[in-house]
Design a protein around this motif. Structure first.
Motif, short mmCIF file in Angstrom:
data_model
loop_
_atom_site.label_atom_id
_atom_site.label_comp_id
_atom_site.label_asym_id
_atom_site.label_seq_id
_atom_site.Cartn_x
_atom_site.Cartn_y
_atom_site.Cartn_z
N ALA A 18 -1.90 3.12 -3.90
CA ALA A 18 -1.49 1.91 -4.18
C ALA A 18 -1.92 1.01 -3.29
O ALA A 18 -2.26 0.96 -1.92
N PRO A 19 -2.95 -0.02 -3.59
CA PRO A 19 -3.65 -0.92 -4.94
C PRO A 19 -4.35 0.00 -5.38
O PRO A 19 -4.88 0.48 -4.34
N SER A 20 -4.35 -0.05 -6.38
CA SER A 20 -5.44 0.51 -7.43
C SER A 20 -7.01 0.19 -6.64
O SER A 20 -7.13 -0.94 -6.52
N PRO A 21 -7.99 0.79 -7.55
CA PRO A 21 -8.28 2.62 -7.71
C PRO A 21 -7.26 3.25 -6.47
O PRO A 21 -7.63 3.01 -5.31
N VAL A 22 -7.30 4.08 -6.69
CA VAL A 22 -6.89 5.54 -6.18
C VAL A 22 -8.61 5.73 -4.94
O VAL A 22 -9.23 5.84 -5.69
N GLN A 23 -7.98 5.64 -3.24
CA GLN A 23 -8.73 6.23 -2.98
C GLN A 23 -8.47 7.25 -2.22
O GLN A 23 -6.85 7.58 -1.77
N ARG A 24 -10.12 7.87 -1.61
CA ARG A 24 -9.64 9.08 -1.07
C ARG A 24 -10.45 9.51 0.17
O ARG A 24 -11.37 9.36 0.19
N ILE A 25 -9.68 9.31 1.12
CA ILE A 25 -10.62 9.34 2.69
C ILE A 25 -9.88 10.72 3.77
O ILE A 25 -9.11 10.72 3.10
N ILE A 26 -11.02 11.55 3.76
CA ILE A 26 -11.46 12.34 4.28
C ILE A 26 -11.76 12.95 5.96
O ILE A 26 -12.29 11.98 6.17
N GLY A 27 -10.80 12.56 6.67
CA GLY A 27 -10.78 13.25 8.26
C GLY A 27 -10.24 12.84 8.99
O GLY A 27 -9.01 12.70 8.61
N TYR B 5 1.23 -1.19 0.00
CA TYR B 5 0.05 0.02 0.19
C TYR B 5 1.04 1.28 0.12
O TYR B 5 1.78 1.61 0.86
N ARG B 6 0.61 2.11 -1.08
CA ARG B 6 1.59 3.56 -0.40
C ARG B 6 0.19 4.99 -0.19
O ARG B 6 -0.65 4.55 -1.32
N LEU B 7 0.43 4.91 0.91
CA LEU B 7 0.12 6.22 1.45
C LEU B 7 0.61 7.77 1.86
O LEU B 7 1.62 7.75 1.83
N THR B 8 -0.12 8.39 1.10
CA THR B 8 -0.41 9.80 1.08
C THR B 8 -1.29 10.38 2.63
O THR B 8 -2.49 10.64 2.11
N LEU B 9 -1.16 11.28 3.64
CA LEU B 9 -1.75 11.62 4.34
C LEU B 9 -1.35 12.95 4.25
O LEU B 9 -0.26 13.42 4.66
N SER C 142 -10.84 8.57 12.24
CA SER C 142 -11.47 7.60 13.55
C SER C 142 -12.42 6.88 13.40
O SER C 142 -12.66 5.87 14.03
N ASP C 143 -13.07 6.70 12.10
CA ASP C 143 -14.29 5.75 12.09
C ASP C 143 -13.47 4.91 10.98
O ASP C 143 -12.84 4.42 10.25
N LEU C 144 -12.83 3.52 12.33
CA LEU C 144 -11.93 2.86 11.71
C LEU C 144 -12.54 1.64 10.56
O LEU C 144 -12.01 1.27 9.71
N GLU C 145 -14.19 1.42 10.69
CA GLU C 145 -14.67 0.82 9.85
C GLU C 145 -14.47 1.45 8.86
O GLU C 145 -14.56 0.46 7.81
N ALA C 146 -14.97 2.82 8.48
CA ALA C 146 -15.16 3.59 7.27
C ALA C 146 -13.85 3.82 6.51
O ALA C 146 -13.78 3.53 5.69
N VAL C 147 -12.86 3.71 7.06
CA VAL C 147 -10.79 3.57 6.83
C VAL C 147 -11.29 2.52 6.09
O VAL C 147 -10.50 1.97 4.98
N LEU C 148 -10.91 0.90 6.85
CA LEU C 148 -10.83 0.02 6.25
C LEU C 148 -11.52 -0.48 5.17
O LEU C 148 -10.73 -0.85 4.06
#
Length: 91
Positions: A66-75, A5-9, A78-84
Motif C-alpha cells: 500500500a498504497p496501490s498499486p502493489v509493486q515489487r523491487i528486487i535487489g 506505506y505498507r512495505l515487506t522486505l 542500493s539504486d536509490l532512484e530506481a527504488v524511489l
C-alpha cells in the motif's frame, strides 16, 4: 504523497546482501517516508510458507502493498532512484 506505506522486505538469512538491503531500506524510509510507513522484514529461511504464499522467488525482494498499486523491487535497494521510482516517490 499522502497515505501510509505498507512495505515487506523478504531476505534470506544474515547475508551481506540481506543486511545491505535492510540498511538501505531503513535509510530510505527515514528520509522519504518518516512517520508514514509500516515495515515488516521476513526471513524466508525462518518463514518459507509466507514467502511461498507471496511467490517470492528471489531475495531480497521489497513488496509495496500500500498504497496501490502493489509493486515489487528486487535487489539490495542500493539504486536509490530506481527504488524511489518503484515506490512512486519521485517528483
Amino acid at each position: 504523497m499522502s497515505g501510509k506505506y505498507r512495505l515487506t522486505l523478504y531476505v534470506t538469512g544474515n547475508t551481506p546482501r540481506s543486511e545491505r538491503a535492510i540498511a538501505n531500506l531503513l535509510k530510505l524510509c527515514r528520509h522519504h517516508l518518516a512517520g508514514r510507513y509500516d515495515l515488516s522484514i521476513v526471513d524466508v529461511l525462518e518463514d518459507p510458507e509466507t514467502a511461498e504464499e507471496e511467490r517470492i522467488l528471489v531475495t531480497p525482494t521489497l513488496v509495496k502493498e500500500a498504497p496501490s498499486p502493489v509493486q515489487r523491487i528486487i535487489g539490495d535497494l542500493s539504486d536509490l532512484e530506481a527504488v524511489l521510482m518503484g515506490l512512486d516517490l519521485t517528483t
